[in-house]
Design a protein around this motif. Structure first.
Motif, PDB file in Angstrom:
ATOM      1  N   ASN A  32       0.886  -1.092   0.062  1.00  0.00           N
ATOM      2  CA  ASN A  32       0.082  -0.103   0.099  1.00  0.00           C
ATOM      3  C   ASN A  32       0.983   1.140   0.039  1.00  0.00           C
ATOM      4  O   ASN A  32       1.566   1.568   0.850  1.00  0.00           O
ATOM      5  CB  ASN A  32      -1.049   0.052   1.245  1.00  0.00           C
ATOM      6  CG  ASN A  32      -1.959   1.299   1.301  1.00  0.00           C
ATOM      7  OD1 ASN A  32      -1.520   2.104   0.785  1.00  0.00           O
ATOM      8  ND2 ASN A  32      -3.168   0.869   1.550  1.00  0.00           N
ATOM      9  N   THR A  35       0.525   4.025   2.632  1.00  0.00           N
ATOM     10  CA  THR A  35       0.829   3.746   3.899  1.00  0.00           C
ATOM     11  C   THR A  35       2.064   3.160   4.455  1.00  0.00           C
ATOM     12  O   THR A  35       2.675   2.918   5.621  1.00  0.00           O
ATOM     13  CB  THR A  35      -0.449   3.039   4.936  1.00  0.00           C
ATOM     14  OG1 THR A  35      -0.328   1.807   4.459  1.00  0.00           O
ATOM     15  CG2 THR A  35      -1.535   3.823   4.487  1.00  0.00           C
ATOM     16  N   GLU A  37       2.062  -0.126   4.560  1.00  0.00           N
ATOM     17  CA  GLU A  37       1.933  -1.244   5.121  1.00  0.00           C
ATOM     18  C   GLU A  37       1.684  -2.605   4.117  1.00  0.00           C
ATOM     19  O   GLU A  37       1.482  -2.199   2.846  1.00  0.00           O
ATOM     20  CB  GLU A  37       0.653  -1.403   5.948  1.00  0.00           C
ATOM     21  CG  GLU A  37       0.660  -0.435   7.184  1.00  0.00           C
ATOM     22  CD  GLU A  37      -0.357  -0.819   8.447  1.00  0.00           C
ATOM     23  OE1 GLU A  37      -0.254  -1.943   8.898  1.00  0.00           O
ATOM     24  OE2 GLU A  37      -1.124  -0.079   8.419  1.00  0.00           O
ATOM     25  N   GLN A 117       4.388   8.036  10.023  1.00  0.00           N
ATOM     26  CA  GLN A 117       3.837   6.924  10.402  1.00  0.00           C
ATOM     27  C   GLN A 117       4.391   6.225  11.550  1.00  0.00           C
ATOM     28  O   GLN A 117       5.377   6.010  11.681  1.00  0.00           O
ATOM     29  CB  GLN A 117       3.772   5.701   9.264  1.00  0.00           C
ATOM     30  CG  GLN A 117       2.705   4.587   9.572  1.00  0.00           C
ATOM     31  CD  GLN A 117       2.526   3.781   8.163  1.00  0.00           C
ATOM     32  OE1 GLN A 117       2.492   4.224   7.015  1.00  0.00           O
ATOM     33  NE2 GLN A 117       2.143   2.625   8.560  1.00  0.00           N
ATOM     34  N   GLY A 132       6.378  -2.116  10.460  1.00  0.00           N
ATOM     35  CA  GLY A 132       5.203  -1.898   9.338  1.00  0.00           C
ATOM     36  C   GLY A 132       4.444  -3.020   9.089  1.00  0.00           C
ATOM     37  O   GLY A 132       3.475  -2.712   8.440  1.00  0.00           O
ATOM     38  N   ALA A 158      -3.721   3.977   9.535  1.00  0.00           N
ATOM     39  CA  ALA A 158      -3.042   3.282   8.492  1.00  0.00           C
ATOM     40  C   ALA A 158      -3.580   1.853   8.128  1.00  0.00           C
ATOM     41  O   ALA A 158      -4.342   1.183   9.050  1.00  0.00           O
ATOM     42  CB  ALA A 158      -1.578   2.818   8.618  1.00  0.00           C
ATOM     43  N   ASN A 159      -3.634   1.482   6.838  1.00  0.00           N
ATOM     44  CA  ASN A 159      -4.216   0.179   6.643  1.00  0.00           C
ATOM     45  C   ASN A 159      -3.778  -0.572   5.537  1.00  0.00           C
ATOM     46  O   ASN A 159      -2.679  -0.057   4.921  1.00  0.00           O
ATOM     47  CB  ASN A 159      -5.803   0.359   6.328  1.00  0.00           C
ATOM     48  CG  ASN A 159      -6.095   1.052   5.072  1.00  0.00           C
ATOM     49  OD1 ASN A 159      -5.690   0.828   4.084  1.00  0.00           O
ATOM     50  ND2 ASN A 159      -6.814   2.036   5.369  1.00  0.00           N
ATOM     51  N   ASN A 165      -8.095  -1.985   9.770  1.00  0.00           N
ATOM     52  CA  ASN A 165      -7.343  -0.977  10.857  1.00  0.00           C
ATOM     53  C   ASN A 165      -6.818  -1.888  11.771  1.00  0.00           C
ATOM     54  O   ASN A 165      -7.567  -2.823  12.412  1.00  0.00           O
ATOM     55  CB  ASN A 165      -8.382  -0.097  11.233  1.00  0.00           C
ATOM     56  CG  ASN A 165      -8.891   0.670  10.078  1.00  0.00           C
ATOM     57  OD1 ASN A 165      -8.345   1.521   9.486  1.00  0.00           O
ATOM     58  ND2 ASN A 165     -10.266   0.355   9.678  1.00  0.00           N
ATOM     59  N   GLN A 168      -1.515   0.723  13.754  1.00  0.00           N
ATOM     60  CA  GLN A 168      -0.768   2.035  13.229  1.00  0.00           C
ATOM     61  C   GLN A 168      -1.587   3.142  12.706  1.00  0.00           C
ATOM     62  O   GLN A 168      -2.884   2.807  12.154  1.00  0.00           O
ATOM     63  CB  GLN A 168      -0.199   1.288  11.806  1.00  0.00           C
ATOM     64  CG  GLN A 168       0.717   0.238  12.283  1.00  0.00           C
ATOM     65  CD  GLN A 168       1.629  -0.276  10.970  1.00  0.00           C
ATOM     66  OE1 GLN A 168       2.285   0.579  10.474  1.00  0.00           O
ATOM     67  NE2 GLN A 168       1.837  -1.704  11.129  1.00  0.00           N
ATOM     68  N   PHE A 170      -0.947   7.418  11.044  1.00  0.00           N
ATOM     69  CA  PHE A 170      -0.108   8.469  10.325  1.00  0.00           C
ATOM     70  C   PHE A 170      -0.544   9.893  10.627  1.00  0.00           C
ATOM     71  O   PHE A 170      -1.787   9.978  10.732  1.00  0.00           O
ATOM     72  CB  PHE A 170       0.006   8.166   9.177  1.00  0.00           C
ATOM     73  CG  PHE A 170      -0.981   8.274   7.941  1.00  0.00           C
ATOM     74  CD1 PHE A 170      -1.370   9.245   7.278  1.00  0.00           C
ATOM     75  CD2 PHE A 170      -1.937   7.022   7.904  1.00  0.00           C
ATOM     76  CE1 PHE A 170      -2.475   9.376   6.438  1.00  0.00           C
ATOM     77  CE2 PHE A 170      -2.992   7.035   7.004  1.00  0.00           C
ATOM     78  CZ  PHE A 170      -3.347   8.149   6.376  1.00  0.00           C
ATOM     79  N   LEU A 180      -5.411  10.284  -1.033  1.00  0.00           N
ATOM     80  CA  LEU A 180      -5.628   9.506   0.174  1.00  0.00           C
ATOM     81  C   LEU A 180      -7.003   9.717   0.563  1.00  0.00           C
ATOM     82  O   LEU A 180      -7.433   8.781   1.233  1.00  0.00           O
ATOM     83  CB  LEU A 180      -4.730   9.996   1.288  1.00  0.00           C
ATOM     84  CG  LEU A 180      -3.303   9.649   0.941  1.00  0.00           C
ATOM     85  CD1 LEU A 180      -2.551  10.026   2.518  1.00  0.00           C
ATOM     86  CD2 LEU A 180      -2.814   8.339   0.653  1.00  0.00           C
ATOM     87  N   TYR A 184      -9.114   6.313   4.290  1.00  0.00           N
ATOM     88  CA  TYR A 184      -8.446   5.970   5.384  1.00  0.00           C
ATOM     89  C   TYR A 184      -9.418   6.598   6.474  1.00  0.00           C
ATOM     90  O   TYR A 184      -9.904   7.785   6.438  1.00  0.00           O
ATOM     91  CB  TYR A 184      -7.133   6.691   5.702  1.00  0.00           C
ATOM     92  CG  TYR A 184      -6.151   5.896   4.417  1.00  0.00           C
ATOM     93  CD1 TYR A 184      -5.382   4.832   4.737  1.00  0.00           C
ATOM     94  CD2 TYR A 184      -6.080   6.598   3.199  1.00  0.00           C
ATOM     95  CE1 TYR A 184      -4.599   4.221   3.946  1.00  0.00           C
ATOM     96  CE2 TYR A 184      -5.105   5.855   2.482  1.00  0.00           C
ATOM     97  CZ  TYR A 184      -4.531   4.889   2.623  1.00  0.00           C
ATOM     98  OH  TYR A 184      -3.701   4.072   1.802  1.00  0.00           O
TER      99      TYR A 184
END
Length: 223
Positions: A32, A35, A37, A117, A132, A158-159, A165, A168, A170, A180, A184
């Motif tokens: 992603n 983010t 992640e 993040q 992460g 973050a996802n 979810n 994490q 940001f 974005l 989110y």
């Protein structure tokens, strides 16, 4: 004939042994880019405590106004949480903060003029390879609307895709981040210390956007 019989029994033995081996499982993580992640199974934090997602009772007990302070080794960041907008995310954040889950986590990904993040329990150790990819051991649904605008000072979960979810989050340091928007869960906004967030976003970092020096949240104070 004897050789055939021996060969037959060897094949039967190998077949039986193969059935006792565990089946391998594999997944193809997807990055992603927003983010950092990855779409991997949730990782239980290194704690004896079993963490559970927020309950309806946790949500019902939320105050109308709540503020928190991220105490970092670069300065404090004051955040106003938004329980009316994202009650589930706020209840989750408060539950983790009050259990001291966030104490010692690092900002593991920072990008100048974009975002910083944090919130990964894996970042507490000395191995940056797994940063992460951690979380509280559960996931909870998004609270997103098409009108959500992620601008400077926005605090969001973050996802790794829809409804993933965990812990994490940001802080946006760009003036705006149109790519974005609507993706989110926004659960807070910075009310003081945005300059600290900006400073963190500008530190020296490696190719994975991990800061060269440890930037640590020592505690989160709930007011």
């Amino acid at each position: 004939m004897k050789k055939l019989i021996v060969l037959f029994f060897c094949i039967m033995l190998l077949t039986a042994c193969a059935k006792t081996l565990p089946e391998s499982s594999s997944s193809t993580p997807q990055d992603n880019l927003a983010t950092g992640e990855r779409a991997v199974p949730a990782i239980t934090p290194p704690s004896a405590e079993v963490l559970l997602p927020p309950t309806p009772e946790d949500v019902a007990a939320l105050p109308k106004q709540v503020n928190v302070t991220l105490v970092t080794n670069q300065g404090n960041i004051e955040i106003q949480l938004l329980p009316e907008k994202s009650p589930l995310a706020v209840a989750n954040f408060l539950k983790l903060a009050n259990s001291r889950f966030y104490d010692g986590v690092k900002f593991h990904r920072v990008i100048p003029d974009f975002m910083i993040q944090t919130g990964d329990p894996n970042s507490k150790d000395r191995d940056p390879a797994n940063d992460g990819r951690g979380g509280p051991g559960y996931q909870f649904p998004d609270e997103v609307t098409a009108d959500d605008q992620l601008v400077r000072g926005t605090v969001a979960m973050a996802n790794a895709g829809p409804n993933t979810n965990g812990s994490q989050f940001f802080i946006v340091t760009a003036e705006s981040t149109p790519l974005l928007n609507g993706q989110y869960t926004i659960f807070g906004k910075v009310t003081s210390g945005q300059d600290v967030a900006e400073k963190i976003s500008q530190v020296e970092r490696n190719e994975q956007d991990r800061p060269a020096q440890d930037i640590v949240i020592s505690q989160i104070v709930v007011k």
